[in-house]
Structure formats: structure tokens, C-alpha cells
Design a protein around this motif. Structure first.
Motif, PDB file in Angstrom:
ATOM      1  N   PRO A 505       8.836  69.487  45.542  1.00  0.00           N
ATOM      2  CA  PRO A 505       8.309  68.324  46.262  1.00  0.00           C
ATOM      3  C   PRO A 505       8.579  67.017  45.524  1.00  0.00           C
ATOM      4  O   PRO A 505       8.283  66.897  44.338  1.00  0.00           O
ATOM      5  N   GLY A 506       9.153  66.060  46.246  1.00  0.00           N
ATOM      6  CA  GLY A 506       9.356  64.737  45.672  1.00  0.00           C
ATOM      7  C   GLY A 506       8.204  63.813  46.019  1.00  0.00           C
ATOM      8  O   GLY A 506       7.542  63.260  45.157  1.00  0.00           O
ATOM      9  N   TRP A 507       7.945  63.681  47.316  1.00  0.00           N
ATOM     10  CA  TRP A 507       6.818  62.899  47.816  1.00  0.00           C
ATOM     11  C   TRP A 507       6.559  63.347  49.248  1.00  0.00           C
ATOM     12  O   TRP A 507       7.343  64.113  49.826  1.00  0.00           O
ATOM     13  N   PHE A 508       5.460  62.887  49.825  1.00  0.00           N
ATOM     14  CA  PHE A 508       5.070  63.374  51.148  1.00  0.00           C
ATOM     15  C   PHE A 508       5.130  62.255  52.177  1.00  0.00           C
ATOM     16  O   PHE A 508       4.442  61.240  52.075  1.00  0.00           O
ATOM     17  N   ASN A 509       6.003  62.480  53.149  1.00  0.00           N
ATOM     18  CA  ASN A 509       6.227  61.533  54.230  1.00  0.00           C
ATOM     19  C   ASN A 509       5.107  61.661  55.260  1.00  0.00           C
ATOM     20  O   ASN A 509       4.747  62.766  55.672  1.00  0.00           O
ATOM     21  N   LYS A 510       4.553  60.531  55.695  1.00  0.00           N
ATOM     22  CA  LYS A 510       3.420  60.552  56.619  1.00  0.00           C
ATOM     23  C   LYS A 510       3.826  60.860  58.053  1.00  0.00           C
ATOM     24  O   LYS A 510       2.979  61.128  58.908  1.00  0.00           O
ATOM     25  N   ASP A 511       5.131  60.828  58.328  1.00  0.00           N
ATOM     26  CA  ASP A 511       5.592  60.971  59.717  1.00  0.00           C
ATOM     27  C   ASP A 511       6.147  62.351  60.035  1.00  0.00           C
ATOM     28  O   ASP A 511       7.076  62.496  60.818  1.00  0.00           O
ATOM     29  N   GLY A 512       5.613  63.373  59.400  1.00  0.00           N
ATOM     30  CA  GLY A 512       5.966  64.733  59.761  1.00  0.00           C
ATOM     31  C   GLY A 512       7.152  65.294  59.016  1.00  0.00           C
ATOM     32  O   GLY A 512       7.718  64.666  58.119  1.00  0.00           O
ATOM     33  N   PRO A 513       7.572  66.517  59.388  1.00  0.00           N
ATOM     34  CA  PRO A 513       8.615  67.244  58.656  1.00  0.00           C
ATOM     35  C   PRO A 513       9.944  66.495  58.599  1.00  0.00           C
ATOM     36  O   PRO A 513      10.347  65.839  59.561  1.00  0.00           O
ATOM     37  N   ALA A 514      10.617  66.625  57.462  1.00  0.00           N
ATOM     38  CA  ALA A 514      11.947  66.047  57.272  1.00  0.00           C
ATOM     39  C   ALA A 514      12.746  66.981  56.377  1.00  0.00           C
ATOM     40  O   ALA A 514      13.090  66.637  55.244  1.00  0.00           O
ATOM     41  N   PRO A 515      13.057  68.185  56.858  1.00  0.00           N
ATOM     42  CA  PRO A 515      13.738  69.170  55.993  1.00  0.00           C
ATOM     43  C   PRO A 515      15.218  68.865  55.801  1.00  0.00           C
ATOM     44  O   PRO A 515      15.864  68.311  56.692  1.00  0.00           O
ATOM     45  N   PRO A 516      15.771  69.212  54.638  1.00  0.00           N
ATOM     46  CA  PRO A 516      17.231  69.126  54.472  1.00  0.00           C
ATOM     47  C   PRO A 516      17.923  70.120  55.392  1.00  0.00           C
ATOM     48  O   PRO A 516      17.425  71.217  55.630  1.00  0.00           O
ATOM     49  N   LYS A 517      19.078  69.725  55.910  1.00  0.00           N
ATOM     50  CA  LYS A 517      19.815  70.574  56.845  1.00  0.00           C
ATOM     51  C   LYS A 517      21.072  71.156  56.186  1.00  0.00           C
ATOM     52  O   LYS A 517      21.423  70.815  55.052  1.00  0.00           O
ATOM     53  N   LYS A 518      21.723  72.024  56.931  1.00  0.00           N
ATOM     54  CA  LYS A 518      22.988  72.602  56.481  1.00  0.00           C
ATOM     55  C   LYS A 518      23.994  71.475  56.251  1.00  0.00           C
ATOM     56  O   LYS A 518      24.067  70.522  57.014  1.00  0.00           O
ATOM     57  N   TYR A 519      24.768  71.605  55.210  1.00  0.00           N
ATOM     58  CA  TYR A 519      25.700  70.549  54.818  1.00  0.00           C
ATOM     59  C   TYR A 519      26.782  70.345  55.878  1.00  0.00           C
ATOM     60  O   TYR A 519      27.387  71.309  56.361  1.00  0.00           O
ATOM     61  N   ASP A 520      27.029  69.081  56.214  1.00  0.00           N
ATOM     62  CA  ASP A 520      28.007  68.758  57.254  1.00  0.00           C
ATOM     63  C   ASP A 520      29.280  68.122  56.707  1.00  0.00           C
ATOM     64  O   ASP A 520      30.111  67.641  57.478  1.00  0.00           O
ATOM     65  N   TYR A 521      29.461  68.119  55.390  1.00  0.00           N
ATOM     66  CA  TYR A 521      30.651  67.557  54.748  1.00  0.00           C
ATOM     67  C   TYR A 521      30.900  66.112  55.167  1.00  0.00           C
ATOM     68  O   TYR A 521      32.034  65.648  55.185  1.00  0.00           O
ATOM     69  N   TYR A 522      29.836  65.402  55.516  1.00  0.00           N
ATOM     70  CA  TYR A 522      29.933  64.004  55.938  1.00  0.00           C
ATOM     71  C   TYR A 522      30.915  63.838  57.097  1.00  0.00           C
ATOM     72  O   TYR A 522      31.558  62.798  57.246  1.00  0.00           O
ATOM     73  N   GLY A 523      31.026  64.867  57.919  1.00  0.00           N
ATOM     74  CA  GLY A 523      31.883  64.802  59.091  1.00  0.00           C
ATOM     75  C   GLY A 523      33.341  65.118  58.827  1.00  0.00           C
ATOM     76  O   GLY A 523      34.162  65.034  59.750  1.00  0.00           O
ATOM     77  N   ALA A 524      33.708  65.467  57.609  1.00  0.00           N
ATOM     78  CA  ALA A 524      35.105  65.795  57.307  1.00  0.00           C
ATOM     79  C   ALA A 524      35.454  67.181  57.845  1.00  0.00           C
ATOM     80  O   ALA A 524      34.580  67.968  58.196  1.00  0.00           O
ATOM     81  N   TYR A 525      36.747  67.472  57.912  1.00  0.00           N
ATOM     82  CA  TYR A 525      37.285  68.781  58.295  1.00  0.00           C
ATOM     83  C   TYR A 525      36.813  69.212  59.696  1.00  0.00           C
ATOM     84  O   TYR A 525      36.567  70.393  59.950  1.00  0.00           O
TER      85      TYR A 525
END
Length: 916
Positions: A505-525
Motif C-alpha cells: 500500500p502506498g496511500w488510499f484514494n478516496k474515490d474507490g478502487p484503482a488497481p494496476p492493470k495488465k501491461y499494455d506496452y504503452y500501445g506499442a506492438y
């Protein structure tokens, strides 16, 4: 002859949709075939002459003290420094000719300033070796050219980053100047300054020549007794297992015979992974195509500085009367099938990938649009998960050292890293804090994980020229290691940080869940960008050198802990048991404090290296002999200890302990139960009231004093409760078997509801701990700091007669006085600081802040840094009290107050439960 401008127009006019800066929508194809001949921007390389012998250039010795494999920059620097330190029976083996792998085609740039004090020191040593030492020793010129370096800023944040580097550079005597656009134009008349915000000019940056450097290094090493053998590939590495089951290097095999040796150094660059496989060692790097082009002659470019335009992700290297142009793209080409038959060879350049660098270069130096391209250079380079090298002794095999994965910076870092590797081999550890490069920084579950290596290496490559913000987090390879609380905390808006695979845990956002997602390679490939990516948007708000927008959220978490009660999930901590016949002997030697109190005690201690530096800080709990109740208690009929260690450094600690046990011949066992238990810490004035409803134990000061532990029941589940604090408050840690974690957590939260209990994260821990003056390992406390220098003398059993590793250094320091020591500083202005700010005493630079944060309870910015006496004398309390201090942040000086004690609760009443 192709013109740079024509190449751009040809590609831009191609029928395809527009390309956004961080994504790519067009498909492409490329060849992985390599071409054997291309021009490179050097007068000479070390290519083999026609008709020369294909066998080894020298006879192989039967044995050697060290065998270095790989004749590039790192290999040559390592052999040179080993020989210079007196180790003469050293052999370097190069399968082809020196520099034949990746070194020969490197751009050879050297920039002196980086956002790391250790890297600044490493770069300084490389510069000294290349520009001065080698020529004095051999009479040969290495090809060093001091033409200066110019960093380009197109916005305020980028210039702020450069100003941070400038302030750090003052501590090390590195000359640099922030220039206005007009001043930049005067320095570099061919530059377009229309979109400039400012620049940073470093006059003594320069360029290195790989062939000249490696030739000179090998001659200097040979003159000191080392043996350099070319045309001698390595085909195998023999490993033996000793009587204690420890694997050790035995010999190096070649087609021309074997060399017996106890020590191998893998400096094989792109090919280092295969060399690791020969000995059963994981080498987590990946090969990519890395390219630049060399222009035709440009009138007026002579003597101009090298340019790094980070925002355009491009560099412009002076090449006589021409320029080399290269950079880092979002869609680099992976070299999927690394070939052993690849010496002095290059790939065909993929112009579709390279185009973005051309566009950036023409924008910066418009004359390039009418300039021809003389040659293209596209070769392989090795890249790692965090864009840092892989160094040190491999955890799998003793005597197997790594010196690879240099992320296209092997020439630049070679001198500093070669010297540290040599010290590592000879003395058992480097002199500087090399943890950031140490292979042991990565958990063993990651170093052979192909997905993690590929994704993280891609992101690190793509972000190499991004602004280095203090609170950035990776988007690649997230959710690799999750603790039992992960799901329930995600639901409550947890913004996670990634630490070597763990989500914490880094900190807690008051506006609900914000999970990291599967990596998208910044749109490359052709990979689709993640849409509506809340985590990424919140992370983007962190991209500032000011207080972040959620500064008030961190404040709320901190003050809730100070005034009421907060829960911290610290499950990523390493949790080890030390047991066996020699467990007490090992504990006495390993730990600086006396941990052999009565069972039920918990002691905060350091572990030191042979030089007295702090390899770790941790808590050690003495256990009762008992039958196994895993994971809460190990089988033990004698001495047993429970070790709790910060999770980001747990792998490093594990290997340090194991190495010491092996070297000392202790008969004991170290077992890892990190994944089997979670851990929550309940801290604050009301923590006792909350936990008294959950635990079936008397939590009074008399029954459960500070720095003790017990097995107790929590809401019907057995846990180990420890009365400890890392934030300076009354509190307990609960170490919980993973299947019991969530119900225990829910019981704690239910009991704490009426007391205002909240979740808090590591951002709050960072603030609370620095406010209290507690140390963070690898920030305030590193392997090159002793506990005495760090203000942790209380962790050392110097009043006892018990020997422990590093004791002699501490005794000598205590007798002679400290030449450096850590000091707390505060400023009155409400200005954020993050570390690396320069410390001035009476106008003279004496150090820099290692760590800084905002203390919400004392309502001040504060930081800790080590200071020296400019005269080389003792840094006494009087020396500190008599000085007038300033802290320089981004070129601006702020009056500072120095403190010898913590500003928060200096009498330690609160951890004892005394609140007034």
C-alpha cells in the motif's frame, strides 16, 4: 546518399494514421538478420586482420585466481582494476576480439550528472581513468574528447529536474550552468531555441572511444601481470558442491582447454544469459536493437557539446564535423534469437522505428534536414528490469560474479563499476553502496520470470529519458506478488506501490478502487492501450516536484496515526527463522546488537559487513524452544530466532545471512516463511484500546512491555503479536498465518470503528518515520554507513565482549571520532524536498540529503543527510552547532536548522504509551 529530411518526409507521407507520442497504431515488420559490415563513427576498431590465426592469441594457463569472460568495456575495466589492486593471476577471455560484441559500436557518451549520488561517483571515476590515469600509466591516448554536455529542457518540470542535478553536482565539485534559451543559442548557434525552456550545460562532459579505451586498458592490465586472451570462446563452466552443500565455481571450459579457477566474472553483455545457464545462474536481462545514424559533414558543428534532448528522446553526439543521432523509442525491437555468431556485426536499421529520433533531431538542429546520412549503426544491447546493471556474486553459485546488463551505459559506468567489481572480488564487498546494481536486489522468483524481464525491461527502456519523479511507479509486470490483504485493500481504494514484485500500500484514494492493470506496452506492438486506467491517471498526478494533489490525503493518514489509530499492511516484509545447533553463534556474529535476551524479547539491530557498514536493519525476536507450529513457530529444541525484514530488501538480507553462515561454517538453518504470513501494524494512541477488544492478552505496559512479543489469539486465530513501532507511536504488529489474515483484519477494523481507525500506506510511514528520526535502510542507512555514523550506536554491543562482524571498525571509529555523521535538517518555508538537496555549512558544500519528506505533526519539511568536515576533521556536536546551514534545492538556497535529536517526541514517551 540519403538525406535526413528526406527520410522523415518519406516516412511521414506513408499512408498510415497519425502516431501519438506514447502509442503506435501502424503495423510493421522487420528482419532479425544481421549484416556483417557497416560504417561506425570511429577511426579504428579492433577487427581481426585478414588471414590472422583463429586460435587463442596466447596459451591458456592451467589455473587463475579470476577469469573474466568478455572483452568489452566492463571486462577490460574489471581486469585492469583487479591487476591494479595487485591481483596478477587474472585472465580475460574474449571469444573473438576485444570490443567485438556490443562495445565496438557504442556511442561512447559520458554525462557526469545523474539523479544518484553513487552513480555520480562511479561516472567520476570512469572519467578520471579515461581522461587521465590510463594515459599517465601507458603513454597512450584513449580517445577521450572533452567537448561538454548540454541537457535540453522544453518545460519547467524538465528544467527543475536538471536544477536538482546541478545542486547535487555542487557537492561533488562538478561544474554546471543553467542557461537561458538565448545563452544556449550563443553556445550552440545551430540549435533551434523556439521551444526551449532552458538548458543545463556541463563543460567537462565528453566522449569516449571504445577501441582506444579497451586497447589501453588491456595493455595497462597486461603490464601489471594480467593475461588477455582473444579468439577463445567459453563453452562451459564447471561447478562443484562442497561438503556443506554449497555450490562453487571450479573451472572454465574452452575448446582449447580448461582453466581451474574459484572465481568467474560474467561480462558477456547480451550473451551473459547463456553464460549464466552454463553454471545454473539466472541473468535477468534481455537483448534489444539499439540504433543511431551518423550524418555527413555539418558546417559549424565542430567543437559543439553533445546534446541530450530528453523530451524528444534523442541525443546528438559530436562526431568530428558530423553528428551521431540516436535515442530511446517506445517500440524497441527485441532480439529474440541471440546468435553466438555475431562479432563486429550489425542489424539493418528499421527506419519505421527510428523515425521519431530523426524528427526530434531536426527540430533541435534544423540544418539536419538538409544533411546526408553517412552510415547507420543498429546493434544489440542488453537491458534490465530497472535499467540498472547486474553486478555482484550470484546467489546460486559462490564465486560466480556478474558484470553485465549495462543498458547501453557500459562505457560510461565501466570505470567506476570495474573498480567496485574488483573490490567485491578481492575484499568480499564493494566500497560504495552498490545495492542498486547488486543482483541480490531482485527476488529469486523474478530473475527467471520471462514475462517480468521482458515487460519491465521494455518499460525501463521506453522511459529512459522520462523525468525521474520522486513517486513514480512502474506499470509493467504488476501484481506479481500479492499478500492476503490485497483484494480487501483494493476495494478500499488502495494505491499500490511495487517493490521487487510485491504490491504494497502506498496511500488510499478516496474515490474507490484503482488497481494496476495488465501491461499494455504503452500501445506499442499493436497492443491496445488500457482504457479508463484510473491507476495510471492517479499516478500521473504524482509527476511533479511540488506537493502532489493528494498531499492532504497523506496528511490525513499521518495525523490519524498521531492522534487516533491507523492500520498499516506490512505483509511484504521478509519473515525468516534462524535455528539449529549454531544458531546462537550465528546470531552473535551476524547482529550488531545483543539479541540473546530472554525468550519473548524483540531487538532492533543492524547486520554489518566486514568494513562495519550496515548491510541491513531488522528486528530479531528470541523464541522459546518448541515443537513446530508453522508458520508461527519453527521446530526447535534450542536457540531460535524470528527475523522481520523490510520486503524490498529481504532477498538481499537472505543472501547476506546465508553467505556469512557459509563463510563462518556455522551449522544452522535459515528458513523463509515470508509468503506464509501476513503482517499488519496497528499504531497510534488508541491502538491499545482497539486491540484489547481483539486479542486475548493483557496489553498493559507491565504485562506487554515495548520490544516484546507473544503468541496470542486474535478474534479466535493464533497470531504472533509484537509491541513495536516504526512510526514513533504506541502500537503492535500482528504476524498472522495467511489463511487467518482477512478475518483478523476485519476484527481489528470493526473494533477500531468507534476510535476512528483508518488504513494508511507507506507514504505515511515514510513521513511518520522521518519525523521521528527512524532510519530507512538504503536511504538513511547504507552498506557504506556505519551505525555510529548513522546515529545507531545503541544497536551495537560494544560494551560487551561479544565478537561480531564489523566490530573492529566501530571500535576504531569510536576511538578516533567520526569523520562523517548523519544530521537532521528543517526549513521554515513550506517547500517540498525529496533527497539529493545539497547541504552547505558556512557557504561550503558538506554533503547532501539522503532522504527528505514533509512532517505533518511538526508541520515542517525535514531531511537527513551525512555531512563531512571540509578540513577532514572530526564532525563533532560542536562542529554542527557552530555552523550556519543552508539546503540548496533546484539552485535555490534555503536557511536550515540542524538538529542532533528528533524533533518529534525526543524522550520516546509515546512508544511507551505515555501521552500527555
Amino acid at each position: 546518399m540519403a538525406f535526413v529530411g528526406r527520410a522523415v518526409r518519406r516516412l511521414v507521407s506513408a499512408a498510415r494514421p497519425p502516431v501519438a507520442p506514447l502509442c503506435r497504431t501502424s503495423s510493421r515488420s522487420y528482419s532479425t538478420e544481421h549484416t556483417s559490415e557497416k560504417s561506425v563513427p570511429y577511426e579504428k576498431t579492433l577487427k581481426q586482420e585478414e588471414g590472422a590465426s583463429t586460435g587463442p592469441t596466447k596459451p591458456l594457463p592451467r589455473s587463475a585466481d579470476v577469469v573474466v569472460i568478455g572483452g568489452g568495456s566492463i571486462g577490460c575495466q574489471t581486469v585492469y582494476h583487479l591487476a591494479k589492486m595487485g591481483m596478477t593471476n587474472v585472465v580475460l577471455l574474449e571469444r573473438d576480439r576485444l570490443t567485438a560484441g556490443t562495445t565496438w559500436h557504442t556511442a561512447g557518451l559520458l554525462w557526469q550528472l545523474r539523479p544518484s549520488d553513487v552513480e555520480v561517483e562511479l561516472l567520476a571515476h570512469t572519467r578520471n581513468v579515461i581522461s587521465k590515469d590510463l594515459e599517465e600509466e601507458t603513454g597512450l591516448h584513449t580517445g577521450w574528447i572533452q567537448n561538454g554536455g548540454l541537457f535540453i529542457a522544453s518545460n519547467k518540470q524538465r528544467l527543475d529536474e536538471y536544477k536538482r542535478l546541478m545542486s547535487l553536482g555542487k557537492v561533488y565539485g562538478i561544474e554546471s550552468h543553467v542557461l537561458s534559451p538565448a545563452e544556449t543559442k550563443d553556445l550552440y548557434p545551430l540549435m533551434n531555441i523556439d521551444d526551449l525552456y532552458g538548458t543545463l550545460y556541463v563543460p567537462k562532459d565528453g566522449t569516449m572511444d571504445p577501441a582506444g579505451t579497451c586497447t589501453t586498458l588491456s595493455r595497462a592490465a597486461t603490464a601489471r601481470g594480467a593475461t588477455v586472451i582473444e579468439n577463445c570462446p567459453v563453452t562451459g563452466i564447471q561447478v562443484r558442491t562442497d561438503d556443506l552443500g554449497v555450490k562453487k565455481v571450479k573451472a572454465v571450459e574452452t575448446p582449447h582447454g580448461a582453466i581451474e579457477t574459484p572465481c568467474v566474472v560474467n561480462c558477456a553483455g547480451v550473451w551473459a544469459t547463456r553464460l549464466g545457464e552454463m553454471a545454473g545462474v539466472n541473468v535477468p536481462l534481455i537483448a534489444m536493437h539499439h540504433a543511431y545514424v551518423v550524418t555527413e559533414r555539418i558546417e559549424g558543428i565542430q567543437n559543439m557539446p553533445n546534446v541530450r534532448d530528453h523530451d524528444a528522446s534523442v541525443y546528438l553526439r559530436l562526431q568530428g564535423d558530423a553528428l551521431s543521432v540516436g535515442g530511446y523509442e517506445q517500440n524497441p525491437v527485441f532480439w529474440e534469437e541471440v546468435s553466438d555468431k555475431f562479432a563486429f556485426s550489425l542489424f539493418d536499421l528499421d527506419w519505421d522505428v527510428f523515425m521519431q529520433h530523426i524528427e526530434g533531431a531536426i527540430n533541435r538542429v534544423p540544418v539536419l534536414e538538409q544533411t546526408g546520412i553517412k552510415s547507420t549503426v543498429c546493434g544489440p544491447e542488453s537491458f534490465t528490469a530497472d535499467h540498472k546493471p547486474l553486478m555482484g556474486e550470484a546467489p546460486e553459485v559462490r564465486g560466480y560474479f556478474l558484470g553485465c546488463g549495462f543498458n547501453s551505459a557500459g562505457m560510461m559506468l565501466g570505470g567506476g563499476c570495474g573498480r567496485e567489481l574488483a573490490k567485491w572480488i578481492i575484499h568480499g564487498r564493494p566500497e560504495k553502496d552498490m545495492y542498486g546494481y547488486d543482483i541480490r536486489r531482485f527476488h529469486s522468483s523474478l530473475t527467471d520470470n520471462a514475462r517480468w524481464i521482458r515487460e519491465r525491461s521494455h518499460e525501463s527502456y521506453a522511459k529512459n529519458y522520462s523525468v525521474v519523479f520522486p513517486f513514480d511507479e512502474p506499470l509493467a509486470s504488476r501484481n506479481m506478488r500479492k499478500d492476503p490483504f490485497h483484494e480487501v485493500l483494493t476495494e478500499q481504494g488502495c494505491m499500490f506501490q511495487e517493490r521487487h514484485g510485491w504490491e504494497r500500500p502506498g496511500w488510499f484514494n478516496k474515490d474507490g478502487p484503482a488497481p494496476p492493470k495488465k501491461y499494455d506496452y504503452y500501445g506499442a506492438y499493436n497492443i491496445r492501450n488500457n482504457e479508463n486506467y484510473k491507476y495510471k491517471k492517479l499516478l500521473g498526478k504524482e509527476y511533479t516536484f511540488d506537493f502532489p494533489p493528494h498531499h492532504d490525503v497523506i496528511k490525513s493518514e499521518c495525523l490519524s496515526c498521531r492522534h487516533d489509530v491507523a492500520v498499516f499492511n506490512m505483509s511484504y516484509f521478509g519473515k525468516f527463522y534462524l535455528t539449529g545447533p549454531d544458531a546462537k553463534k550465528a546470531a552473535d556474529w551476524l547482529f550488531s546488537a545483543d539479541v540473546n535476551k530472554k525468550p519473548g524479547s524483540t531487538v532492533y539491530t543492524c547486520m554489518l559487513n566486514k568494513r562495519g557498514g550496515a548491510e541491513a536493519d531488522l528486528t530479531v525476536s528470541r523464541l522459546e524452544p518448541s515443537a513446530a507450529k508453522l508458520p508461527l513457530a519453527p521446530q526447535s529444541d534450542g536457540d531460535a530466532y524470528y527475523l522481520a525484514i523490510g520486503g524490498g530488501v529481504a532477498e538481499h538480507n537472505w543472501n547476506h545471512i546465508r553467505t556469512v553462515i557459509q563463510d563462518q561454517g556455522f551449522h544452522c538453518q535459515l528458513t523463509d516463511h515470508s509468503e506464509d504470513m501476513g503482517m499488519i501494524s496497528i499504531q497510534g494512541p488508541k491502538s491499545r484500546e482497539v486491540l484489547q477488544e481483539v486479542l486475548d492478552a493483557d496489553l498493559s505496559n507491565e504485562a506487554f512491555p515495548f520490544s516484546t512479543h507473544k503468541l496470542v489469539n486474535a478474534a479466535g486465530y493464533q497470531v504472533r503479536a509484537m509491541r513495536l513501532s516504526f512510526v514513533g507511536e504506541l502500537g503492535w504488529e500482528l504476524h498472522i498465518p495467511k489463511d487467518s489474515c482477512v478475518p483478523v483484519y476485519r476484527a481489528v477494523m470493526a473494533a477500531g470503528a468507534k476510535h476512528g481507525i483508518i488504513n494508511s500506506g507507506y507514504r505515511a510511514i515514510d513521513s511518520l518515520s522521518i519525523e521521528k528520526g527512524y532510519r530507512h535502510w538504503h536511504a538513511d542507512l547504507r552498506p557504506d554507513d556505519t551505525p555510529l555514523e548513522a546515529g545507531l550506536a545503541f544497536t551495537c554491543k560494544l560494551k560487551s565482549s561479544i565478537p561480531f562482524q564489523g566490530r573492529e571498525t566501530l571500535e576504531r571509529q569510536k576511538e578516533e571520532g567520526l569523520r562523517r555523521r548523519i544530521v537532521c535538517f528543517t526549513i521554515d518555508e513550506k517547500i517540498p524536498m525529496f533527497g539529493l538537496e545539497a547541504i552547505f555549512r558556512n557557504g561550503v558544500p558538506v554533503g547532501h540529503l539522503r532522504r527528505a519528506d514533509y512532517g505533518f505533526f511538526i508541520d515542517k519539511t525535514l531531511g537527513y543527510g551525512y555531512i563531512r568536515n571540509p578540513d577532514g576533521g572530526v564532525v563533532s556536536a560542536d562542529f554542527i552547532k557552530a555552523g550556519e546551514f543552508t539546503l540548496e534545492r533546484m539552485g535555490v538556497a534555503y536557511k536550515a536548522k540542524a538538529h542532533l535529536k528528533s524533533l518529534f517526541d525526543p524522550e520516546n514517551k509515546r512508544v511507551k504509551g505515555i501521552y500527555e
